[in-house]
Scaffold this motif. Structure first.
Motif, short mmCIF file in Angstrom:
data_model
loop_
_atom_site.label_atom_id
_atom_site.label_comp_id
_atom_site.label_asym_id
_atom_site.label_seq_id
_atom_site.Cartn_x
_atom_site.Cartn_y
_atom_site.Cartn_z
N ASP A 193 0.82 -1.22 0.00
CA ASP A 193 0.00 0.00 0.00
C ASP A 193 0.86 1.27 0.00
OD1 ASP A 193 -2.21 -1.65 0.02
OD2 ASP A 193 -2.68 -1.31 2.14
N ALA A 194 1.96 1.25 0.76
CA ALA A 194 2.85 2.42 0.81
C ALA A 194 3.47 2.67 -0.56
CB ALA A 194 3.93 2.22 1.86
N LEU A 195 3.87 1.61 -1.26
CA LEU A 195 4.43 1.77 -2.60
C LEU A 195 3.37 2.31 -3.56
CD1 LEU A 195 6.57 -1.48 -2.95
CD2 LEU A 195 7.41 0.88 -2.78
N GLY A 196 2.15 1.79 -3.46
CA GLY A 196 1.07 2.28 -4.32
C GLY A 196 0.81 3.76 -4.12
N GLU A 197 0.85 4.19 -2.86
CA GLU A 197 0.63 5.59 -2.56
C GLU A 197 1.79 6.46 -3.05
OE1 GLU A 197 0.18 8.34 1.40
OE2 GLU A 197 -0.72 6.33 1.43
N GLY A 239 1.09 5.81 -11.66
CA GLY A 239 0.17 4.72 -11.93
C GLY A 239 0.15 3.68 -10.82
N GLY A 240 0.78 3.99 -9.71
CA GLY A 240 0.74 3.13 -8.54
C GLY A 240 1.46 1.81 -8.73
N VAL A 241 0.94 0.78 -8.09
CA VAL A 241 1.58 -0.53 -8.10
C VAL A 241 1.57 -1.13 -9.50
CG1 VAL A 241 1.43 -2.87 -7.17
CG2 VAL A 241 1.10 -0.93 -5.67
N LYS A 242 0.57 -0.81 -10.30
CA LYS A 242 0.54 -1.33 -11.68
C LYS A 242 1.79 -0.89 -12.43
CE LYS A 242 -4.41 -1.73 -12.36
NZ LYS A 242 -5.56 -1.32 -13.16
N HIS A 243 2.18 0.35 -12.25
CA HIS A 243 3.40 0.87 -12.89
C HIS A 243 4.63 0.13 -12.37
CE1 HIS A 243 6.28 3.60 -14.65
NE2 HIS A 243 6.79 3.83 -13.46
N LEU A 244 4.66 -0.14 -11.06
CA LEU A 244 5.81 -0.84 -10.48
C LEU A 244 5.93 -2.26 -11.01
CD1 LEU A 244 5.66 0.47 -6.81
CD2 LEU A 244 7.22 1.17 -8.63
N TYR A 245 4.81 -2.90 -11.33
CA TYR A 245 4.87 -4.23 -11.93
C TYR A 245 5.46 -4.17 -13.34
CZ TYR A 245 2.64 -7.11 -8.41
OH TYR A 245 2.38 -7.82 -7.26
N LEU A 246 5.32 -3.04 -14.03
CA LEU A 246 5.98 -2.88 -15.33
C LEU A 246 7.49 -2.76 -15.15
CD1 LEU A 246 3.51 -0.39 -17.05
CD2 LEU A 246 3.70 -2.85 -17.42
#
Length: 121
Positions: free
Chosen positions: A73-77, A83-90
């Motif tokens: 949640d902290a990463l998403g924020e 783009g939140g966690v979706k961007h981090l999965y890229l």
């Protein structure tokens, strides 16, 4: 020398590198670049930003066990603007927590690498 050359080629202790003040002992940007290369990633500035965020989170929470959901949640924020966690999965197709922690020199929290529970790492 470019910033990326300085980060990758520095080889000095990360604690002395101003861009990674919360890095764990013994971790270097060169270690991260090599770890990422072995996992098929080439680190760009967004990757480095995510690694710094993971290291900072761990530094702030070292007195308690790191909770996977809270970290997620902290990463998403923190990366909401991208783009939140979706961007981090890229950026980290093996999972922003599991793969990101490996490259950042951190131990992933419990449950982050449970392949039987759908982990991508």
């Amino acid at each position: 020398m470019s910033l990326m050359d300085e980060i990758i080629g520095g080889g000095s202790g990360a604690s002395k590198h101003p861009r990674f003040p919360h890095a764990p002992a013994g971790w270097t940007p060169a270690f991260a670049a090599e770890s990422a290369r072995r996992e098929g990633l080439e680190l760009g500035e967004e990757h480095w930003e995510a690694l710094r965020a993971l290291q900072e989170y761990y530094a702030r929470h070292e007195a308690t066990a790191v909770n996977l959901r809270e970290l997620h949640d902290a990463l998403g924020e923190k990366f909401h603007r991208h783009g939140g966690v979706k961007h981090l999965y890229l950026l980290f197709p093996g999972g922003p927590v599991a793969q990101g922690c490996r490259i950042a020199g951190l131990k992933a929290p419990a449950g982050a690498t449970d392949k039987g529970f759908g982990s991508v790492a």
